[in-house]
Motif scaffolding. Structure first.
Motif, PDB file in Angstrom:
ATOM      1  N   UNK A 122       0.882  -1.163   0.000  1.00  0.00           N
ATOM      2  CA  UNK A 122       0.000   0.000   0.000  1.00  0.00           C
ATOM      3  C   UNK A 122       0.922   1.217   0.000  1.00  0.00           C
ATOM      4  N   UNK A 123       0.635   2.212  -0.806  1.00  0.00           N
ATOM      5  CA  UNK A 123       1.585   3.313  -0.890  1.00  0.00           C
ATOM      6  C   UNK A 123       0.882   4.620  -1.223  1.00  0.00           C
ATOM      7  N   UNK A 124       1.456   5.703  -0.722  1.00  0.00           N
ATOM      8  CA  UNK A 124       0.973   7.044  -1.049  1.00  0.00           C
ATOM      9  C   UNK A 124       2.080   8.041  -0.740  1.00  0.00           C
ATOM     10  N   UNK A 125       1.879   9.270  -1.171  1.00  0.00           N
ATOM     11  CA  UNK A 125       2.826  10.343  -0.890  1.00  0.00           C
ATOM     12  C   UNK A 125       2.052  11.654  -0.949  1.00  0.00           C
ATOM     13  N   UNK A 126       2.769  12.749  -0.779  1.00  0.00           N
ATOM     14  CA  UNK A 126       2.103  14.046  -0.860  1.00  0.00           C
ATOM     15  C   UNK A 126       1.592  14.340  -2.259  1.00  0.00           C
ATOM     16  N   UNK A 127       2.153  13.668  -3.269  1.00  0.00           N
ATOM     17  CA  UNK A 127       1.727  13.945  -4.645  1.00  0.00           C
ATOM     18  C   UNK A 127       1.023  12.753  -5.279  1.00  0.00           C
ATOM     19  N   UNK A 211      16.332  10.076  -8.328  1.00  0.00           N
ATOM     20  CA  UNK A 211      15.054  10.760  -8.499  1.00  0.00           C
ATOM     21  C   UNK A 211      15.303  12.245  -8.715  1.00  0.00           C
ATOM     22  N   UNK A 212      14.403  12.885  -9.457  1.00  0.00           N
ATOM     23  CA  UNK A 212      14.571  14.308  -9.750  1.00  0.00           C
ATOM     24  C   UNK A 212      14.245  15.211  -8.571  1.00  0.00           C
ATOM     25  N   UNK A 213      13.504  14.705  -7.574  1.00  0.00           N
ATOM     26  CA  UNK A 213      13.140  15.536  -6.435  1.00  0.00           C
ATOM     27  C   UNK A 213      12.143  14.851  -5.546  1.00  0.00           C
ATOM     28  N   UNK A 214      11.553  15.640  -4.648  1.00  0.00           N
ATOM     29  CA  UNK A 214      10.557  15.104  -3.723  1.00  0.00           C
ATOM     30  C   UNK A 214       9.730  16.261  -3.184  1.00  0.00           C
ATOM     31  N   UNK A 215       8.666  15.934  -2.474  1.00  0.00           N
ATOM     32  CA  UNK A 215       7.808  16.940  -1.852  1.00  0.00           C
ATOM     33  C   UNK A 215       7.767  16.704  -0.355  1.00  0.00           C
ATOM     34  N   UNK A 216       7.848  17.802   0.428  1.00  0.00           N
ATOM     35  CA  UNK A 216       7.772  17.681   1.881  1.00  0.00           C
ATOM     36  C   UNK A 216       6.966  18.847   2.438  1.00  0.00           C
ATOM     37  N   UNK A 218       4.176  20.003   1.500  1.00  0.00           N
ATOM     38  CA  UNK A 218       3.613  20.846   0.461  1.00  0.00           C
ATOM     39  C   UNK A 218       4.621  21.613  -0.359  1.00  0.00           C
ATOM     40  N   UNK A 219       5.895  21.531   0.008  1.00  0.00           N
ATOM     41  CA  UNK A 219       6.933  22.237  -0.729  1.00  0.00           C
ATOM     42  C   UNK A 219       7.678  21.270  -1.625  1.00  0.00           C
ATOM     43  N   UNK A 220       7.906  21.679  -2.865  1.00  0.00           N
ATOM     44  CA  UNK A 220       8.582  20.830  -3.837  1.00  0.00           C
ATOM     45  C   UNK A 220      10.083  21.127  -3.823  1.00  0.00           C
ATOM     46  N   UNK A 245      10.090  11.499 -10.785  1.00  0.00           N
ATOM     47  CA  UNK A 245       9.043  11.493  -9.752  1.00  0.00           C
ATOM     48  C   UNK A 245       8.236  12.785  -9.736  1.00  0.00           C
ATOM     49  N   UNK A 246       8.921  13.933  -9.815  1.00  0.00           N
ATOM     50  CA  UNK A 246       8.247  15.222  -9.700  1.00  0.00           C
ATOM     51  C   UNK A 246       7.934  15.842 -11.057  1.00  0.00           C
ATOM     52  N   UNK A 247       8.373  15.187 -12.150  1.00  0.00           N
ATOM     53  CA  UNK A 247       8.070  15.695 -13.483  1.00  0.00           C
ATOM     54  C   UNK A 247       8.989  16.786 -13.971  1.00  0.00           C
TER      55      UNK A 247
END
Length: 676
Positions: A122-127, A211-216, A218-220, A245-247
């Motif tokens: 099961x998986x999810x993230x801020x985006x 990975x190109x980045x991440x979100x934490x 609400x901030x990219x 990941x972040x496009x």
């Protein structure tokens, strides 16, 4: 609910050692540990009246116990062990000699047993919204990726590194790496490039997942510049697998081959029946984990396949009671050993619940909402995170449907009696609060949970099966009901194979065996009571020495958690000229609180009454923020070294810090103190 049988300090209506919960007869009957004990009686003729008797046998007869684990869990190998363990000392013991196994094969063997569509992740993230991945999808993608890695020339023993968020892609990459006998190593994308290079350059990787980045919260965060710096600093790198990941898209300039992650898992299926796992010798490296690196180059800790398979089957099934139909979550990033532990839940047939992002994104109760929506059965978090929820007034049991949850797992720091009690008052009265203590060094637990016995406030329930853990005094004698050094006296299968690059093994020996020759000194201050329960009081190398009495820092923090206005704290004790000691306390305060004389007096009074006069600091200072490592550990030892006069560059690495600016106040504090 509470039967007071403890004899510890009294605060807030709960005492250290108070009994808070007992498992029902039905829970005991259904526990995997109960089934294992019945199997031992039936198949081996061993019958034990209680857990302590079982534990004593497991450490006295290592050959008998670990061979039973091998058989009970049907560990897959080309041959049975010639010897379960050779050698009496931890440093030079050889485990499961003659076997050839593969960790990923033991995880993915559950694919064949699972119903079509049965959930593995099961998986999810801020985006990303909550989604599920079946055992069939997970296994299929792992086989595709592993096959393409082989076609790229990746062979057993090659090192593969990851700079990826906590997503299914990272799990797939790890299992594919391990499946072909390559060696996995991971850093989280919030790590700065210097910190990552310090780690990865030691092992000379051939391929990197990035990975190109991440979100934490609400901030990219765009990490493409860090990725470029990392990739170009790794001289042996031949291939880069890019996870968009972040496009942001790929913006790398490197001599290494670049290929997208999606391309690596595309194409026709690779059938389970035809895929060949690379079964490797027991001492073949599985993965490399790293120490925090706050005061020097991080130790590159190497673990092996067979030992980790046996230990994770034991601890996850017998001590965490995981198996098919269970779902394990622990709030972690890919840079902490708890990520490996969450994935290890899969080895029992349980599902793993992944989340990438801030634990308070969308509200301080976000993780409980996630637990409810994913029907998590085992909820895991650090006590510090839980205490923040407690201070915010979160009451999960009233706000969410947590009926699927039957266990909480606390790890990463000592848990106070009040933290235990909070769960029973605010989550559910009838469930299992399970605290464990171990660490990166062994990627498992030494002191662990026990599903068949009561929970006592602040107490880890038992020493792990097969782990000859004791508490020793400074003279090297085993003690009960007294605080001392946590040690392990006999071999255990997840002791590191060594440190990468430490060919003489001298650094490995000095790290664990230098204090008590031949005995593993874990570095924690602990106590074992007469019923076998364990209390951990913090790192022994940050022990407070007051008038000849050793005090664990957790004893101070426990009291301060109840002082209104104190958000966080850090305490150290340093030796002074003439044999004296200096013990300052540093506190960060809530937004509307200042360190007045009245607050100082309240802190002193609480420590004096709720702990002892020896717990009262020499000075109290307000600080903007308490410094933490990237893996969430308070930086007690680096701050202690700084106050003792060590150069800041040697005392603490900013690259290993969650918020490097938190160090600035302490540097100025030391400068002003030196000018007195």
């Amino acid at each position: 609910m509470t039967d007071r049988v403890g004899n510890g300090n009294v605060t807030s209506g709960v005492r250290e050692g108070d009994r808070l919960w007992s498992p029902s007869a039905e829970r005991v009957e259904a526990a995997e540990l109960t089934r294992f004990m019945r199997w031992l009686a039936l198949e081996r003729g061993y019958s034990f009246p209680d857990y302590n008797a079982l534990w004593t046998w497991s450490v006295d007869d290592l050959e008998g116990f670990w061979s039973a684990i091998w058989e009970y869990f049907d560990i897959i190998s080309d041959e049975r062990p010639e010897s379960v363990v050779i050698g009496e000392g931890i440093f030079d013991a050889k485990w499961f000699v003659g076997t050839h196994t593969n960790y990923a094969e033991h995880v993915l063997r559950h694919e064949a047993k699972a119903e079509p569509g049965e959930t593995a992740l099961c998986h999810s993230s801020e985006i990303r919204p909550i989604a599920q991945m079946s055992w069939q999808d997970l296994g299929g993608r792992v086989r595709k990726l592993a096959t393409k890695m082989r076609a790229m020339g990746i062979i057993p023993g090659d090192r593969i590194v990851s700079y990826m968020p906590n997503t299914p892609e990272a799990v797939i990459a790890m299992l594919a790496t391990v499946a072909i006998g390559a060696v996995w190593s991971s850093a989280a994308p919030e790590f700065g490039h210097k910190t990552v290079v310090d780690r990865f350059s030691q092992i000379e990787p051939k391929l990197a997942f990035v990975s190109d980045g991440y979100s934490f919260n609400g901030k990219v965060f765009d990490r493409r510049d860090d990725v470029s710096a990392i990739v170009n600093a790794l001289d042996h790198l031949k291939h880069v697998v890019w996870f968009d990941y972040m496009g942001f898209g790929c913006a790398l300039s490197t001599d290494a081959e670049i290929i997208s992650f999606d391309a690596m898992i595309e194409g026709p299926p690779v059938m389970r029946e035809t895929f060949q796992y690379e079964r490797v010798p027991a001492d073949h490296p599985l993965w490399v984990l790293y120490s925090s690196g706050t005061t020097g180059l991080p130790k590159a800790i190497v673990h092996g396949h067979a030992g980790m398979i046996a230990e994770h089957l034991k601890v996850m099934a017998l001590h965490c009671n995981l198996g098919p139909s269970k779902r394990m979550f622990f709030y972690t990033t890919t840079g902490w050993m708890m990520w490996n532990s969450v994935i290890s839940a899969l080895i029992t047939g349980a599902s793993a619940v992944l989340y990438d992002g801030s634990p308070v994104h969308g509200g301080v109760d976000m993780l409980w909402r996630l637990a409810s929506d994913t029907r998590t059965t085992c909820f895991g978090a650090s006590p510090t995170l839980v205490d923040n929820m407690k201070k915010a007034g979160v009451r999960p049991g009233k706000s969410f449907d947590l009926s699927a949850m039957d266990m909480v797992l606390l790890g990463g720091a000592p848990a106070t009696p009040e933290t235990f009690q909070w769960f029973y008052e605010n989550v559910a009265e009838d469930f299992w609060v399970n605290s464990q203590s171990g660490g990166t060094d062994l990627c498992s637990g030494l002191a662990v949970g026990l599903p068949i016995q009561p929970v006592y406030a602040g107490e880890i329930q038992c020493r792990g099966l097969g782990i000859a853990m004791e508490v020793w005094n400074e003279g090297g004698r085993s003690i009960l009901d007294e605080v001392g050094e946590l040690v392990v006296t006999r071999p255990f299968p997840t002791a590191p194979l060594g440190f990468w690059g430490d060919d003489s093994r001298s650094r490995y020996y000095e790290s664990y065996f230098g204090t008590f020759p031949g005995i593993w000194r874990h570095g924690d201050l602990a106590k074992i009571n007469c019923r076998g329960g364990v209390y951990v009081y913090g790192r022994s190398d940050s022990t407070l020495n007051r008038f000849g009495v050793r005090i664990g820092t957790a004893e101070i923090y426990r009291v301060l958690e109840r002082v209104s206005g104190v958000k966080d704290s850090l305490i150290i004790c340093v030796e002074t000229d003439g044999g004296g000691f200096y013990m300052p306390l540093f506190v960060s305060l809530d937004a509307n609180t200042t360190l007045t004389d009245a607050l100082r007096k309240e802190i002193v009074s609480r420590l004096r009454v709720d702990a002892s006069p020896r717990h009262v600091p020499d000075e109290i200072h307000a600080v903007p923020e308490i410094p933490y490592t990237l893996t969430g550990k308070k930086m007690e030892i680096p701050i202690r070294k700084l106050v003792m006069g060590m150069d800041v560059d040697k005392a603490a690495s900013r690259d290993a810090m969650a918020k490097p600016a938190a160090l600035d106040w302490f540097i100025e504090f030391v400068r002003q103190r030196a000018g007195r």
